[in-house]
Design a protein around this motif. Structure first.
Motif, PDB file in Angstrom:
ATOM      1  N   PRO A   1      -1.866   1.066  19.461  1.00  0.00           N
ATOM      2  CA  PRO A   1      -1.400   0.942  20.850  1.00  0.00           C
ATOM      3  C   PRO A   1       0.121   0.904  20.926  1.00  0.00           C
ATOM      4  CG  PRO A   1      -3.151  -0.642  20.372  1.00  0.00           C
ATOM      5  CD  PRO A   1      -2.752  -0.031  19.064  1.00  0.00           C
ATOM      6  N   GLY A   2       0.665   1.566  21.935  1.00  0.00           N
ATOM      7  CA  GLY A   2       2.104   1.532  22.158  1.00  0.00           C
ATOM      8  C   GLY A   2       2.914   2.311  21.149  1.00  0.00           C
ATOM      9  N   GLY A   3       2.259   3.190  20.405  1.00  0.00           N
ATOM     10  CA  GLY A   3       2.988   4.001  19.435  1.00  0.00           C
ATOM     11  C   GLY A   3       3.373   3.272  18.167  1.00  0.00           C
ATOM     12  N   ALA A   4       2.808   2.082  17.938  1.00  0.00           N
ATOM     13  CA  ALA A   4       3.115   1.335  16.717  1.00  0.00           C
ATOM     14  C   ALA A   4       2.550   2.063  15.495  1.00  0.00           C
ATOM     15  CB  ALA A   4       2.539  -0.075  16.807  1.00  0.00           C
ATOM     16  N   THR A   5       3.063   1.706  14.327  1.00  0.00           N
ATOM     17  CA  THR A   5       2.619   2.335  13.087  1.00  0.00           C
ATOM     18  C   THR A   5       1.422   1.590  12.515  1.00  0.00           C
ATOM     19  OG1 THR A   5       4.883   3.027  12.600  1.00  0.00           O
ATOM     20  CG2 THR A   5       3.318   3.041  10.771  1.00  0.00           C
ATOM     21  N   LEU A   6       0.394   2.322  12.166  1.00  0.00           N
ATOM     22  CA  LEU A   6      -0.776   1.713  11.537  1.00  0.00           C
ATOM     23  C   LEU A   6      -0.495   1.471  10.061  1.00  0.00           C
ATOM     24  CD1 LEU A   6      -3.689   3.789  13.104  1.00  0.00           C
ATOM     25  CD2 LEU A   6      -3.121   1.414  13.584  1.00  0.00           C
ATOM     26  N   ASP A   7      -0.926   0.332   9.584  1.00  0.00           N
ATOM     27  CA  ASP A   7      -0.694  -0.044   8.195  1.00  0.00           C
ATOM     28  C   ASP A   7      -1.944   0.265   7.379  1.00  0.00           C
ATOM     29  OD1 ASP A   7       0.356  -1.055   5.894  1.00  0.00           O
ATOM     30  OD2 ASP A   7       0.022  -3.160   6.412  1.00  0.00           O
ATOM     31  N   PHE A   8      -1.964   1.448   6.748  1.00  0.00           N
ATOM     32  CA  PHE A   8      -3.105   1.828   5.923  1.00  0.00           C
ATOM     33  C   PHE A   8      -3.013   1.137   4.568  1.00  0.00           C
ATOM     34  CE2 PHE A   8      -3.453   5.084   9.080  1.00  0.00           C
ATOM     35  CZ  PHE A   8      -4.803   5.396   9.121  1.00  0.00           C
ATOM     36  N   VAL A   9      -4.120   0.571   4.141  1.00  0.00           N
ATOM     37  CA  VAL A   9      -4.157  -0.207   2.905  1.00  0.00           C
ATOM     38  C   VAL A   9      -5.325   0.266   2.052  1.00  0.00           C
ATOM     39  CG1 VAL A   9      -4.428  -2.517   1.916  1.00  0.00           C
ATOM     40  CG2 VAL A   9      -3.161  -2.223   4.053  1.00  0.00           C
ATOM     41  N   ARG A  10      -5.080   0.431   0.738  1.00  0.00           N
ATOM     42  CA  ARG A  10      -6.179   0.680  -0.199  1.00  0.00           C
ATOM     43  C   ARG A  10      -6.629  -0.671  -0.742  1.00  0.00           C
ATOM     44  NH1 ARG A  10      -8.829   4.188  -3.440  1.00  0.00           N
ATOM     45  NH2 ARG A  10      -7.768   6.007  -2.587  1.00  0.00           N
ATOM     46  N   PHE A  11      -7.871  -1.021  -0.451  1.00  0.00           N
ATOM     47  CA  PHE A  11      -8.405  -2.309  -0.889  1.00  0.00           C
ATOM     48  C   PHE A  11      -9.023  -2.208  -2.285  1.00  0.00           C
ATOM     49  CE2 PHE A  11      -8.301  -2.491   3.714  1.00  0.00           C
ATOM     50  CZ  PHE A  11      -7.770  -3.744   3.952  1.00  0.00           C
ATOM     51  N   THR A  12      -9.861  -1.205  -2.505  1.00  0.00           N
ATOM     52  CA  THR A  12     -10.501  -1.041  -3.811  1.00  0.00           C
ATOM     53  C   THR A  12     -10.559   0.438  -4.159  1.00  0.00           C
ATOM     54  OG1 THR A  12     -12.735  -0.852  -2.866  1.00  0.00           O
ATOM     55  CG2 THR A  12     -11.967  -3.064  -3.437  1.00  0.00           C
ATOM     56  N   ASN A  13     -10.826   0.718  -5.432  1.00  0.00           N
ATOM     57  CA  ASN A  13     -11.131   2.092  -5.818  1.00  0.00           C
ATOM     58  C   ASN A  13     -12.565   2.126  -6.330  1.00  0.00           C
ATOM     59  OD1 ASN A  13     -11.080   1.136  -8.475  1.00  0.00           O
ATOM     60  ND2 ASN A  13      -9.976   2.908  -9.223  1.00  0.00           N
ATOM     61  N   ASN A  14     -12.972   3.221  -6.943  1.00  0.00           N
ATOM     62  CA  ASN A  14     -14.372   3.346  -7.348  1.00  0.00           C
ATOM     63  C   ASN A  14     -14.620   2.938  -8.792  1.00  0.00           C
ATOM     64  OD1 ASN A  14     -12.933   5.597  -8.256  1.00  0.00           O
ATOM     65  ND2 ASN A  14     -14.749   6.889  -8.310  1.00  0.00           N
ATOM     66  N   ASN A  15     -13.660   2.209  -9.391  1.00  0.00           N
ATOM     67  CA  ASN A  15     -13.880   1.722 -10.754  1.00  0.00           C
ATOM     68  C   ASN A  15     -13.452   0.268 -10.902  1.00  0.00           C
ATOM     69  OD1 ASN A  15     -14.765   2.097 -13.438  1.00  0.00           O
ATOM     70  ND2 ASN A  15     -12.672   2.440 -14.132  1.00  0.00           N
ATOM     71  N   GLY A  16     -13.645  -0.508  -9.842  1.00  0.00           N
ATOM     72  CA  GLY A  16     -13.443  -1.947  -9.939  1.00  0.00           C
ATOM     73  C   GLY A  16     -12.044  -2.439  -9.653  1.00  0.00           C
TER      74      GLY A  16
END
Length: 648
Positions: free
Chosen positions: A506-521
């Motif tokens: 909303p309002g043109g703010a930047t989304l903070d994309f985060v990698r939480f896990t991968n596929n090998n633990g």
């Protein structure tokens, strides 16, 4: 009783003593279908498709009669099921073992000004490797060194240490490297690259180069220095070609990634030219390092990100064949001028959302999830992707010009423009030992991607329903956006994409994309630091138990944002699913090995406990014949050692 009939189809010219024989087995009582092709030589790798299970291994030649009794046929099918699962796990284990072995080359400019940096790496490399192991506990690192200087130090002006896993040997070698010479500013970088190719790179491992330098190579094409700063302005005196040097590292040495650390701006033009000459656009990564702490983080992140690439869909699909090259699209992060783009025409479809029991039935029978009708559409697509960060696919801005948006009071369908993202695989072809040949230009690859995310979406819906009745403040809802499979008619021909709605703050703010896990633990540091990460980490644990230990949703990345309905939730995309029963055509599906890797690093949190999930410490690594990690009553310390012994 179930009566099975074995059908033998004799090929052309087949008969006594020769020809191809095809044995087809109907589904067994559990719904597992097998199709066995018996040939004198090994069959070609099966074509990738999300609509059929992988081919079973070739059976041994039979010396007896073709009995059709239920007992013998049933036991044969069980034997084939076990053999297929066992061989698949052996191939996955071998691949994970290779991917977790890292050959890291420190490529240094070793002239006078670089002494402090070499000393810093000598003192800190062990803590760097320990930091990597916090993310990837299974990683085994071997390190090598190439220290180059300039021609004023004589013909042999390099120091080389081949890859070693002995920290003392690496430390002693770095202590012996003398930072000397460098009369002019430019240095003999080409000899450093040439020497790098002579090391004993392991072609089946994760290989990377960390290049640290404060000066460019010789030649005005690679810098903007004056003639006083480069006594070889015409270029390399040995007439070596940078394109060939980098190609050797990429194709022959199988270097997965090349990272360059700028210590000042004099190397910017050189790296720009290196990137133009590189075999892949995203193969060479660079960053500006302001101080030693940033350099340490740069090296750690370089190793972690390279292992992540090796374990991704594209990494798996590049591991066992002649190394394919990505499409090398130039990147443009800005939205295009839509008025200047032509309208394209195509169709779209999507997988239907099922109730949990219907989902289980479809997966158990190896049936594709049901797909809705094809709908015609008009859209505009940006000519260039807006990012190169994804390891498997390029994302493109798109505008869906006639997207359905409900109905008006008279019941007429209302259409409006909607901003979307189209995703295209970076590679056209691939090969994975436990899947076979994969055609990433075929619609089946995009259908499989949509199918995986639909399964994750169904389980997320169940997760959200279960946490709503919990008194757990850290339990937050999770959503996977709808995925369409789109066929678009371009002037050059038909192309396929996956399509999702563009996430906008909303309002043109930047989304903070985060990698939480991968596929090998692995659990990302940014993901672990997120205030609501407990829900995302608990979700993978939840999917394993909700599916009765048949599958696990992993490789979770996304953002904490507001839904179209105004509710705060996690929006995640591009997951992977581990299962030894379902979605076996997915390259990143590591089955029980992937589940075991997750439980090795997962620490149960408040959300896990509120949901009543079995403690992660009670899960053990499976035996070859088991269906996956399962609860046990043994002590947690003992179980941790069991997982460690069995993991890759």
């Amino acid at each position: 009783p179930y009566i099975y009939t074995r059908l033998i189809i004799m090929g052309k010219g087949a008969g006594r003593g020769g020809g191809a024989r095809r044995e087809e087995w109907p589904k067994d009582v559990k719904g597992s279908a097998f199709s066995v092709l018996s040939l004198d030589s090994d069959p070609k790798p099966p074509h990738s498709s999300s609509r059929a299970p992988p081919s079973a291994p070739r059976p041994a030649a039979s010396s007896g009669s073709s009995s059709t009794s239920a007992t013998s046929c049933g036991s044969d099918i069980k034997r084939l099921q076990f053999k297929q699962g066992k061989e698949r796990q052996e191939l996955i284990t071998k691949y994970l073992d290779r991917s977790n072995k890292v050959c890291l080359l420190f490529l240094f400019d070793a002239t006078s000004s670089m002494g402090p940096k070499i000393e810093f790496v000598k003192e800190q490399f062990q803590s760097m490797f320990d930091a990597v192991k916090e993310t990837y506990g299974q990683v085994l690192i071997k390190a090598g060194v190439v220290a180059y200087r300039d021609f004023d130090q004589g013909e042999n002006h390099t120091d080389v240490l081949d890859f070693t896993g002995n920290p003392a040997k690496l430390r002693d070698f770095l202590s012996s490297v003398k930072a000397v010479g460098g009369g002019d500013v430019a240095e003999d970088v080409f000899t450093g690259l040439e020497k790098a190719a002579t090391l004993s790179w392991m072609k089946s491992c994760t290989n990377l180069i960390c290049h640290v330098a404060d000066a460019p190579c010789h030649g005005s094409a690679f810098h903007d220095l004056s003639a006083r700063c480069d006594d070889r302005m015409s270029g390399d005196p040995k007439n070596r070609d940078i394109k060939k040097l980098l190609s050797t590292l990429f194709h022959t040495c199988r270097v997965t990634k090349y990272f360059f650390s700028h210590l000042n701006n004099s190397t910017v033009k050189m790296v720009k030219e290196f990137r133009k000459a590189a075999p892949e656009a995203d193969w060479l990564k660079d960053d500006h390092v302001q101080n030693n702490q940033v350099l340490k983080e740069f090296i750690c992140n370089s190793i972690i990100s390279t292992v992540t690439v090796s374990l991704s869909t594209s990494g798996c699909a590049r591991s066992d064949a002649k190394r394919p090259v990505s499409k090398n699209y130039p990147i443009d992060p800005k939205e295009p001028d839509w008025s200047s783009l032509s309208v394209l025409y195509g169709t779209n479809c999507e997988h239907e959302m099922l109730v949990l029991s219907a989902l289980h039935g479809a997966l158990a029978d190896h049936r594709p999830l049901p797909i809705g009708k094809d709908f015609r559409m008009q859209l505009k697509i940006a000519p260039r992707p807006f990012s190169n960060e994804g390891v498997s696919r390029y994302p493109f801005y798109a505008t869906w010009l006639d997207a359905p948006s409900g109905r008006d009071k008279s019941g007429q369908l209302v259409k409006q423009e909607r901003k979307m993202v189209l995703k295209e695989f970076k590679y056209d072809q691939g090969y994975v030992a436990w899947v076979g040949k994969i055609d990433f230009t075929d619609v089946s690859a995009y259908l499989l991607q949509g199918e995986v995310q639909t399964v994750a979406s169904v389980l997320a819906r169940e997760f959200n329903q279960d946490i709503r009745c919990l008194r757990c403040p850290s339990a937050k809802e999770i959503r996977f956006p709808k995925v369409w499979v789109v066929s678009v008619r371009h002037p050059s021909g038909v192309k396929y994409y996956n399509m999702e709605q563009l996430l906008q703050a909303p309002g043109g703010a930047t989304l903070d994309f985060v990698r939480f896990t991968n596929n090998n633990g692995a659990i990302g540091k940014e993901g672990l630091a997120h205030p609501y990460s407990d829900s995302v980490l608990a979700f993978s644990h939840y999917t394993y138990e909700k599916s009765n230990r048949c599958l696990m949703v992993t490789d979770l990345q996304g953002c904490w944002c507001q839904s179209p309905a105004g509710k705060k939730q996690f929006t995640l995309s591009d997951p992977m699913i581990h299962s030894d029963k379902y979605l076996l055509r997915s390259p990143g599906n590591f089955g029980k090995k992937g589940a075991a890797a997750f439980f090795k690093t997962h620490k149960c949190n408040d959300v896990c406990r509120a949901l009543g999930l079995n403690p992660a410490s009670n899960y053990v690594a499976p035996s070859d014949g088991g269906q996956g990690p399962g609860p046990s009553g043994a002590s947690s310390s003992r179980l941790s050692s069991v997982i460690s012994d069995k993991s890759c």
